[in-house]
Design a protein around this motif. Structure first.
Motif, mmCIF file in Angstrom:
data_model
loop_
_atom_site.group_PDB
_atom_site.id
_atom_site.type_symbol
_atom_site.label_atom_id
_atom_site.label_comp_id
_atom_site.label_asym_id
_atom_site.label_seq_id
_atom_site.Cartn_x
_atom_site.Cartn_y
_atom_site.Cartn_z
ATOM 1 N N UNK A 189 0.875 -1.175 0.000
ATOM 2 C CA UNK A 189 0.000 0.000 0.000
ATOM 3 C C UNK A 189 0.908 1.219 0.000
ATOM 4 N N UNK A 190 1.541 1.502 1.109
ATOM 5 C CA UNK A 190 2.594 2.523 1.147
ATOM 6 C C UNK A 190 3.911 1.878 1.546
ATOM 7 N N UNK A 191 3.854 0.949 2.502
ATOM 8 C CA UNK A 191 5.058 0.288 2.989
ATOM 9 C C UNK A 191 5.141 -1.123 2.439
ATOM 10 N N UNK A 192 6.351 -1.583 2.155
ATOM 11 C CA UNK A 192 6.537 -2.952 1.694
ATOM 12 C C UNK A 192 5.909 -3.885 2.716
ATOM 13 N N UNK A 193 5.123 -4.852 2.232
ATOM 14 C CA UNK A 193 4.211 -5.566 3.114
ATOM 15 C C UNK A 193 4.893 -6.329 4.236
ATOM 16 N N UNK A 194 6.141 -6.734 4.075
ATOM 17 C CA UNK A 194 6.774 -7.533 5.119
ATOM 18 C C UNK A 194 7.378 -6.680 6.230
ATOM 19 N N UNK A 195 7.330 -5.352 6.103
ATOM 20 C CA UNK A 195 8.049 -4.497 7.036
ATOM 21 C C UNK A 195 7.368 -4.364 8.397
ATOM 22 N N UNK B 27 4.224 -8.121 -18.999
ATOM 23 C CA UNK B 27 3.683 -7.115 -18.076
ATOM 24 C C UNK B 27 2.601 -7.723 -17.187
ATOM 25 N N UNK B 28 1.748 -8.572 -17.762
ATOM 26 C CA UNK B 28 0.726 -9.251 -16.964
ATOM 27 C C UNK B 28 1.371 -10.065 -15.847
ATOM 28 N N UNK B 29 2.435 -10.773 -16.199
ATOM 29 C CA UNK B 29 3.087 -11.640 -15.218
ATOM 30 C C UNK B 29 3.746 -10.823 -14.110
ATOM 31 N N UNK B 30 4.478 -9.785 -14.480
ATOM 32 C CA UNK B 30 5.159 -8.967 -13.473
ATOM 33 C C UNK B 30 4.141 -8.215 -12.622
ATOM 34 N N UNK B 31 3.109 -7.661 -13.252
ATOM 35 C CA UNK B 31 2.100 -6.918 -12.498
ATOM 36 C C UNK B 31 1.398 -7.801 -11.483
ATOM 37 N N UNK B 32 1.264 -9.079 -11.780
ATOM 38 C CA UNK B 32 0.606 -9.992 -10.852
ATOM 39 C C UNK B 32 1.471 -10.425 -9.690
ATOM 40 N N UNK B 33 2.753 -10.137 -9.732
ATOM 41 C CA UNK B 33 3.657 -10.548 -8.655
ATOM 42 C C UNK B 33 3.341 -9.821 -7.354
ATOM 43 N N UNK B 34 3.547 -10.484 -6.249
ATOM 44 C CA UNK B 34 3.544 -9.812 -4.955
ATOM 45 C C UNK B 34 4.912 -9.188 -4.725
ATOM 46 N N UNK B 35 5.004 -8.344 -3.720
ATOM 47 C CA UNK B 35 6.292 -7.717 -3.409
ATOM 48 C C UNK B 35 7.381 -8.775 -3.193
ATOM 49 N N UNK B 36 7.076 -9.725 -2.336
ATOM 50 C CA UNK B 36 8.115 -10.694 -1.952
ATOM 51 C C UNK B 36 8.484 -11.588 -3.123
ATOM 52 N N UNK B 37 7.491 -11.960 -3.967
ATOM 53 C CA UNK B 37 7.796 -12.826 -5.097
ATOM 54 C C UNK B 37 8.662 -12.095 -6.122
ATOM 55 N N UNK B 38 8.404 -10.803 -6.328
ATOM 56 C CA UNK B 38 9.242 -10.027 -7.239
ATOM 57 C C UNK B 38 10.675 -9.971 -6.732
ATOM 58 N N UNK B 39 10.839 -9.742 -5.436
ATOM 59 C CA UNK B 39 12.178 -9.687 -4.856
ATOM 60 C C UNK B 39 12.871 -11.045 -4.924
ATOM 61 N N UNK B 40 12.120 -12.099 -4.640
ATOM 62 C CA UNK B 40 12.699 -13.447 -4.700
ATOM 63 C C UNK B 40 13.078 -13.823 -6.127
#
Length: 390
Positions: free
Chosen positions: A49-55, A358-371
């Motif tokens: 939302x504003x902060x990375x979700x795992x923080x 773009x569909x695939x990347x947009x669907x990623x969660x924060x953590x999955x993109x980082x992983x």
């Protein structure tokens, strides 16, 4: 009893693929339920939302934000005698198209997609609910009613000029009348979004120590809210004092929307929902005075929260994750998961392939993109990103 200008499920314009009606749910209730059960809705749990979700467990995610928006929207819709199920459906789905890392991720993906039609999260929500959710035997997407799709496309007003690629693509086969306003229900969902984030961004910013209680207590509207709490509860401990003031601020916004919208509807005197669409202006809105005050609050949040110096590096890191992943998948689409390979094989040109990536990347969660970045490119681990994305 519904107002005559409310959306009537019995008079819905229907679904792109006709289906038998439910025996115990209206078509708008069915839309709401399909959205809740969608994979994209579940993924909002792990999107910024504003902060990375795992923080931090207490910071809002896109999922908790969407639930708060739906609660506000349902309350306002019920008070105005509108259809609460349609309002709730639009509210729950309004952020489905967001990328990982919030608006930071969207900006990065939009820049990368400029040669291929750009990227817009509202248009992506339409693409998700009409194409990318693939669970039903008879159709792609969720086969939502015209009214819900219209609300997703136009809840912020008519879409004119350069229409986002994904929205134009769907509108070509199912006319959503993009040059008009949306129903009052969809407009309520849009204002409920403003109410929710104006309140909870202050709350989350305080939790992150980006500003102090004394600073927000000096802001317009909030100064009166804190003064009211101090009169009623002198010496109240800071956490409760903050909560009491912010919930009063929340109430001020909701009451203002209801009163202002009632007056606007009385002046317009719309005979039906189409009269709302053709009004030429939003009928659901804040009063001019509160809108100006909220502008000052948003300016404060922009400076002290969304663009705080400690956030700049985090935004740059998140941007780099998207910038690295997009060209990698575009040049090596075989790295996409197996279930995406049929679409890749059918892609007729680079634009179609870029849209799939773009569909695939947009669907990623924060953590999955980082992983994924760390696995494929040796990028930053989750712990390297500090809070503060918008």
């Amino acid at each position: 009893m519904r107002a005559r200008y409310a959306s009537d499920p019995a008079r819905s314009r229907g679904r792109l693929v006709p289906e038998p009606e439910s025996a115990f749910r209206s078509c708008f209730q069915r839309d709401r339920d399909r959205i809740i059960h969608a994979s994209a809705f579940r993924r909002l749990k792990h999107k910024t939302q504003v902060f990375i979700e795992h923080e931090g467990d207490y910071f809002r995610t896109r999922l908790t934000h969407s639930l708060e928006v739906a609660q506000v929207a349902r309350t306002i819709a019920g008070t105005l005698d509108l259809d609460p199920a349609l309002t709730e459906a639009v509210a729950l789905a309004h952020d489905l198209g967001h990328t990982p890392f919030g608006h930071t991720g969207e900006d990065a993906l939009d820049a990368l997609m400029q040669p291929y039609g750009g990227f817009d999260h509202n248009a992506q929500a339409i693409r998700i609910v009409t194409r990318l959710e693939r669970h039903y035997a008879a159709f792609d997407g969720l086969n939502l009613t015209w009214e819900t799709l219209e609300g997703l496309a136009k809840h912020n007003g008519p879409v004119t000029g350069a229409i986002p690629y994904a929205l134009a693509e769907y509108d070509a086969v199912h006319d959503l009348e993009l040059d008009t306003h949306a129903s009052a229900e969809a407009q309520v969902a849009a204002l409920a979004d403003d109410v929710a984030y104006n309140s909870h961004d202050l709350h989350d910013g305080l939790r992150a120590d980006l500003f102090t209680l004394e600073e927000i207590a000096a802001l317009p509207v909030l100064a009166d809210c804190f003064a009211e709490v101090d009169r009623a509860w002198p010496g109240l401990e800071p956490y409760r004092r903050r909560h009491e003031a912010l919930r009063r601020f929340f109430g001020v916004m909701v009451e203002d929307v209801i009163a202002t919208t009632r007056a606007a509807l009385a002046a317009l005197d719309p005979a039906d929902v189409d009269a709302v669409r053709q009004a030429g202006h939003m009928v659901v809105r804040f009063s001019d005075g509160l809108f100006a005050d909220l502008g000052q609050i948003r300016a404060f949040l922009f400076e002290r929260m969304y663009r705080a110096p400690e956030v700049v590096e985090t935004r740059a890191q998140a941007t780099r994750v998207v910038q690295d992943l997009f060209p990698l998948y575009l040049s090596r689409p075989e790295l996409l998961p197996r279930r995406w390979q049929a679409d890749v094989a059918a892609a007729a040109d680079e634009t179609t392939l870029a849209r799939i990536v773009a569909d695939y990347i947009a669907g990623m969660t924060d953590r999955f993109a980082l992983q994924s970045h760390a696995r494929l490119l040796g990028g930053e681990d989750m712990a390297d990103l500090r809070p503060g994305l918008r």
